[in-house]
Design an enzyme around this catalytic site. Structure first.
Site, PDB file in Angstrom:
ATOM      1  N   THR A 198       0.839  -1.207   0.000  1.00 53.32           N
ATOM      2  CA  THR A 198       0.000   0.000   0.000  1.00 53.32           C
ATOM      3  C   THR A 198       0.874   1.258   0.000  1.00 53.32           C
ATOM      4  O   THR A 198       2.095   1.190   0.171  1.00 53.32           O
ATOM      5  CB  THR A 198      -0.919   0.058   1.234  1.00 53.32           C
ATOM      6  OG1 THR A 198      -0.119   0.355   2.385  1.00 53.32           O
ATOM      7  CG2 THR A 198      -1.653  -1.248   1.449  1.00 53.32           C
ATOM      8  N   CYS A 199       0.222   2.419  -0.191  1.00 52.07           N
ATOM      9  CA  CYS A 199       0.959   3.684  -0.247  1.00 52.07           C
ATOM     10  C   CYS A 199       1.170   4.311   1.123  1.00 52.07           C
ATOM     11  O   CYS A 199       1.615   5.460   1.220  1.00 52.07           O
ATOM     12  CB  CYS A 199       0.234   4.663  -1.154  1.00 52.07           C
ATOM     13  SG  CYS A 199       0.227   4.109  -2.860  1.00 52.07           S
ATOM     14  N   ASP A 200       0.843   3.583   2.168  1.00 52.34           N
ATOM     15  CA  ASP A 200       0.989   4.111   3.514  1.00 52.34           C
ATOM     16  C   ASP A 200       2.359   3.714   4.071  1.00 52.34           C
ATOM     17  O   ASP A 200       2.731   2.541   4.025  1.00 52.34           O
ATOM     18  CB  ASP A 200      -0.125   3.528   4.390  1.00 52.34           C
ATOM     19  CG  ASP A 200      -0.195   4.194   5.742  1.00 52.34           C
ATOM     20  OD1 ASP A 200       0.837   4.724   6.205  1.00 52.34           O
ATOM     21  OD2 ASP A 200      -1.283   4.185   6.343  1.00 52.34           O
TER      22      ASP A 200
END
Ligand code: PLP
Length: 385
Positions: free
Chosen positions: A331-333
């Site tokens: 994910t982009c987190d």
């Protein structure tokens, strides 16, 4: 060969390497070995000096429940109306212990209607709710107490558990109202120090003495460790023996019937997760197609799974694990990173598969679809190697 309802025999794979060679999976795959689960269940049943129940929350998969029943598990720890009904359907003859100490009135009503006969409680207000809604006939209520003892991967006592003094008062009230008085505790998940149980059981005897009540049963909780660290297999037998010995010593003739409710200890080692390397960014950090928003949600809290194996797309071992690397999820987190570093082969490459063994507990249930990732299929294997 274990039962695996819903999957025809043709879809039982030999091992993860065969899955990799044949399917080249692009999404994470959870592999389940029913034989390993049944073997572990039999170890618990033969070794634990009392009733073994399964904490459903750790992995509520129908195949898990059915294989546990086939192996002889006759009781379940349930924490919600959903889990009560799930076990009611999959194991209609099994005992269900509703051991979530805080419940809404609607949840209590649901459980009473479903025939629940065993409850835990850790406060006066929640005990009053039970007194108002649960008929005492044949019903067991177990005050849950806590101690500040180390040994587990993290502290369970920060949310649940009465002090021993309060537990004694609750136990006395339970008995006075005509319910079956019992006691329970949970030493904390992945508890690798058997002395934690010893201390809790000793305190249980003190609580019984303070209350002037002989508990019918003592539920020593879950917390039994699974195999998370390469080369350090937990010794369940030693824990079972210490529990039996301590109970006999501190309670003497009035020893309560023992119950345990393992989640992780039963299910974790029957599963592995096959993840794929999306990228080795500039030869440094590794990006996997699974991470802390997926099936590795608990790793930041409990620590890495150290039983890691890397296979090539041909299903061959990539080689000895070498220096540690930073491992990210998809994910982009930026929180989506496994704790610390993980030892991986020096020549690990894009497209390789990283297998995490012992990943059956708290993995499927906490998987999210954040950022559109989180597709997770489950396949059955005969063995892991
Ligand atoms: C979560 C839980 C368990 C299972 O814990 P494990 O550490 O997975 O064995 C058992 N009993 C209760 C009350 C729980 O909340």
């Amino acid at each position: 060969m274990g039962l695996d309802e819903g999957q025809p025999a043709a879809t039982v794979w030999d091992n993860p390497a065969e899955i990799i060679r044949s399917l080249q999976p692009e999404h994470p795959v959870l592999v389940f070995a029913p034989d390993v689960l049944e073997q572990r269940a039999r170890e618990f049943i033969a070794g634990f000096p009392g009733l073994v129940t399964y904490a459903v929350k750790s992995n509520p998969d129908a195949a898990v429940i059915r294989n546990l029943v086939a192996a002889g598990i006759t009781g379940f720890d349930v924490a919600s109306p959903f889990e009560i009904d799930l076990i009611g359907r999959l194991a209609p003859h099994a005992a269900r212990h509703y051991h979530n100490p805080v419940r809404s009135r609607a949840e209590i009503a649901h459980a009473v209607a479903a025939g629940i006969k065993a409850w835990s409680v850790d406060s006066r207000s929640e005990l009053d709710k039970l007194f108002q809604q649960v008929p005492p006939e044949g019903c067991e209520i177990s005050p849950r107490f806590k101690l500040p003892v180390p040994g587990a991967a993290y502290d369970f006592g920060s949310k649940f558990g009465a002090t021993p003094e309060l537990a004694a008062e609750l136990l006395r009230e339970v008995a006075a109202r005509g319910y079956v008085p019992s006691l329970t505790f949970h030493p904390g998940t992945q508890c690798t120090d058997p002395a934690a149980w010893e201390q809790y059981i000793r305190t249980a005897a003190e609580i019984a003495a303070m209350a002037g009540v002989t508990p019918r049963r003592l539920n020593v909780g879950g917390g039994f460790p699974s195999w998370r660290v390469h080369g350090v297999e937990p010794d369940l037998r030693a824990i079972f023996e210490l529990i039996g010995r301590t109970t006999a010593r501190v309670f003497g003739h009035d020893a309560p019937v023992l119950v345990c409710e393992p989640g992780r200890g039963l299910c974790a080692d029957a599963f592995a997760i096959i993840t794929r390397v999306k990228a080795v960014r500039d030869g440094q950090s590794v990006f996997l197609n699974d991470g802390v928003y997926g099936s590795m949600n608990e790793l930041p809290v409990i620590g890495n799974l150290d039983r890691v194996e890397v296979l090539t797309p041909q299903g061959e071992p990539r080689g000895e694990n070498g220096p540690g690397r930073v491992v990210f999820g998809p994910t982009c987190d930026s929180v989506d990173r496994l704790p610390g570093e993980i030892s991986l082969p020096e020549n690990i490459a894009e497209g390789d598969y990283v297998i995490f063994h012992g990943a059956g507990a708290y993995s499927t249930v906490t998987n999210t679809r954040f950022n559109g990732f989180g597709e997770l299929s489950q396949l059955t294997v005969r063995r892991f190697h």
